[in-house]
Write a protein that holds these residues in place. Structure first.
Motif, PDB file in Angstrom:
ATOM      1  N   SER A  45       5.253   6.978  68.370  1.00  0.00           N
ATOM      2  CA  SER A  45       5.703   8.079  67.516  1.00  0.00           C
ATOM      3  C   SER A  45       5.082   9.396  67.949  1.00  0.00           C
ATOM      4  N   ILE A  48       7.130  10.690  70.736  1.00  0.00           N
ATOM      5  CA  ILE A  48       8.393  11.247  70.240  1.00  0.00           C
ATOM      6  C   ILE A  48       8.170  12.628  69.612  1.00  0.00           C
ATOM      7  N   ARG A  49       7.079  12.755  68.854  1.00  0.00           N
ATOM      8  CA  ARG A  49       6.802  14.055  68.224  1.00  0.00           C
ATOM      9  C   ARG A  49       6.536  15.136  69.261  1.00  0.00           C
ATOM     10  N   PRO A  71      13.528  13.778  65.823  1.00  0.00           N
ATOM     11  CA  PRO A  71      13.563  12.314  65.810  1.00  0.00           C
ATOM     12  C   PRO A  71      14.693  11.830  64.906  1.00  0.00           C
ATOM     13  N   LEU A 145      16.522  11.662  70.309  1.00  0.00           N
ATOM     14  CA  LEU A 145      15.261  10.929  70.264  1.00  0.00           C
ATOM     15  C   LEU A 145      15.376   9.882  69.161  1.00  0.00           C
ATOM     16  N   ASP A 147      13.642   6.848  67.151  1.00  0.00           N
ATOM     17  CA  ASP A 147      12.346   6.245  66.858  1.00  0.00           C
ATOM     18  C   ASP A 147      12.550   5.066  65.918  1.00  0.00           C
TER      19      ASP A 147
END
Lengths: 217, 263
Positions: A45, A48-49, A71, A145, A147
């Motif tokens: 995560s 992704i951030r 995300p 993206l 997640d």
């Protein structure tokens, strides 16, 4: 093209510095996709951030030459006092898109009925997820993206997300981050494993899968 | 971090984001029920009216010739403007955290939006009250409206700069948030709402004139009352303070943006 160049991320904790991502690099070209496998707490995560731009890397550079989504189906960005419609308006204003033509799609996809015009705080978890996904689809990005968003929800919701994302938008790039090796096998053309802060590349998805299964922690 | 984007495109994005935040903020704070967005003006108005009533009964104007209504409105509205702007930025980062997931939404947008909204409300309240009380013949028109506007803008600059500093500082430590409450409380009597600098003994004057906002308020009051009052201010000093504070604020905001960590 998105390129992640020597990116590291360190967090401060009570026990000192903790390096979550350690000198990670990879590139993703327009229309291509990549799956990133990682166990709980591997830093998926966080990665992704960073790619989304919600946080800055401690060192390294992230270049984005195509538009990158937030995300996917991230529900946290809701203002819960606002209605579903208000949230749609907000997202559209931020990205400079007219919201009016999007209302039918969002209403249809979320199946919220009258709740579309009620505050999000009165929604059930399922309703919130559907709205979050619909908003992600409302704005067109070159790269999505993802997640683990596809894991939540019931079968029917699953299938509809699948159609929107992997069929209607199959020309787009995406980065799928998950602990579930099967979904990577199903959707991705290449894969990496995120382990102990390092990103390990593999020539094929199957090799990544085998490595991941062989290293349970 | 991203590829190069032209200045004007960035400006357009900034405008778009701030408009989106502004609309969102208005609906979240005031809703669509009862008076709705009118509360933006109503809230500071209620405050000012309350303080005015209190001061009238307490005989706060030191037997001076000034009409109490004009004295309270100039004093309290202007303090309210910069103080509330800062107050709104104190908790801004926490409650807008998740918006930063939208890459174009930056920390500074959140602060500027909140400050603008707060100032717009206080300014409207100031104008509405002035017109109402002038119509009711409780006060007269300002002698020099342009100077009042100028002083008001100076205070707004001060408020924005302070809001950036304090807002960003809350990203470093929540102690800032806890201390801001008492600080405003102690600052209030010093900020000039309830006195003119000239009424104070010389030593006290030297002390309060260290505070930049006191200069701003003196400018407003000179513009309002004209030669009836003796004012003490140094525009150069206030501008220098504001400039330095703005630079510090911008620096802190940029650094706070790097520090923001999601859960």
């Amino acid at each position: 093209m998105i390129s992640i160049e020597n990116v590291s991320k360190t967090y401060h904790t009570r026990l000192g510095q903790r390096t979550i991502l350690d000198n990670i690099s990879f590139k993703l070209a327009r229309g291509r996709n990549i799956g990133i496998l990682g166990r709980n707490g591997a830093g998926k995560s966080t990665l992704i951030r960073l790619i989304a731009g919600a946080e800055r890397p401690t060192s390294g550079v992230i270049r984005r030459d195509m538009s990158v989504s937030w995300p996917l189906a991230f529900g946290g960005a809701f203002q819960t006092h606002l209605t579903g419609l208000d949230n749609l308006k907000f997202v559209c204003r931020v990205y400079g898109v007219d919201y009016k033509p999007l209302i039918p799609f969002v209403e249809d996809f979320t199946e919220l009925g009258v709740y579309f015009r009620e505050p999000v705080m009165h929604y059930s978890a399922g309703m919130t997820t559907r709205l979050a996904f619909a908003l992600s689809m409302a704005i067109e990005f070159d790269c999505f993206l993802i997640d683990e968003a596809m894991v939540v929800g019931d079968q029917r919701f699953h299938e509809r997300c699948h159609i929107e994302l992997f069929q209607k938008r199959k020309d787009r790039a995406f980065i799928l981050v998950t602990h579930d090796a099967n979904s990577i096998r199903m959707y991705c053309e290449s894969a990496c494993v995120l382990r102990n802060g390092k990103l390990i590349p593999f020539a094929t998805v199957d090799e990544a899968f085998e490595f991941y299964e062989a290293n349970p922690n | 971090m991203t590829s190069e984007v032209s200045f004007f495109r960035s400006l357009a994005i900034q405008g778009r984001v701030m408009q989106a935040l502004l609309m969102r903020e208005v609906i979240t704070r005031y809703g669509r029920d009862n008076l709705g967005v009118l509360w933006l003006i109503g809230e500071p108005m209620v405050f000012t009216l309350g303080v005015m009533a209190l001061w009238t009964f307490a005989g706060m104007h030191h037997g001076s010739q000034l009409p109490i209504a004009a004295f309270a409105i100039t004093g309290y509205s202007s303090v309210l403007m910069w103080r509330n702007s800062v107050g709104r930025c104190v908790s801004a980062l926490q409650s807008n955290f998740n918006l930063l997931y939208h890459r174009n939404v930056q920390v500074i947008d959140v602060f500027i939006t909140r400050t603008l909204l707060e100032m717009a409300g206080a300014t409207m309240s100031f104008i509405v009250l002035s017109i109402a009380f002038t119509a009711a013949e409780l006060m007269t028109w300002p002698v020099d409206p342009l100077q009042v506007i100028f002083g008001w803008l100076m205070l707004a600059w001060f408020g924005l700069a302070l809001a950036l500093i304090i807002g960003a500082a809350t990203a470093y430590s929540e102690i800032v948030e806890r201390l801001w409450g008492p600080t405003t409380y102690f600052m209030f009597p010093l900020a000039g709402a309830a006195f003119m600098v000239d009424w104070l003994p010389k030593q006290a004057q030297d002390v309060v004139l260290f505070l930049p906002m006191v200069h701003g308020l003196e400018i407003i009051r000179e513009g309002y009352f004209g030669n009836v009052v003796r004012t003490h201010y140094d525009l150069g000093y206030m501008a220098t303070c504001c400039l330095v504070m703005t630079l510090v604020g911008l620096f802190l905001v940029r650094d706070a943006g790097e520090r923001v960590e999601q859960q």
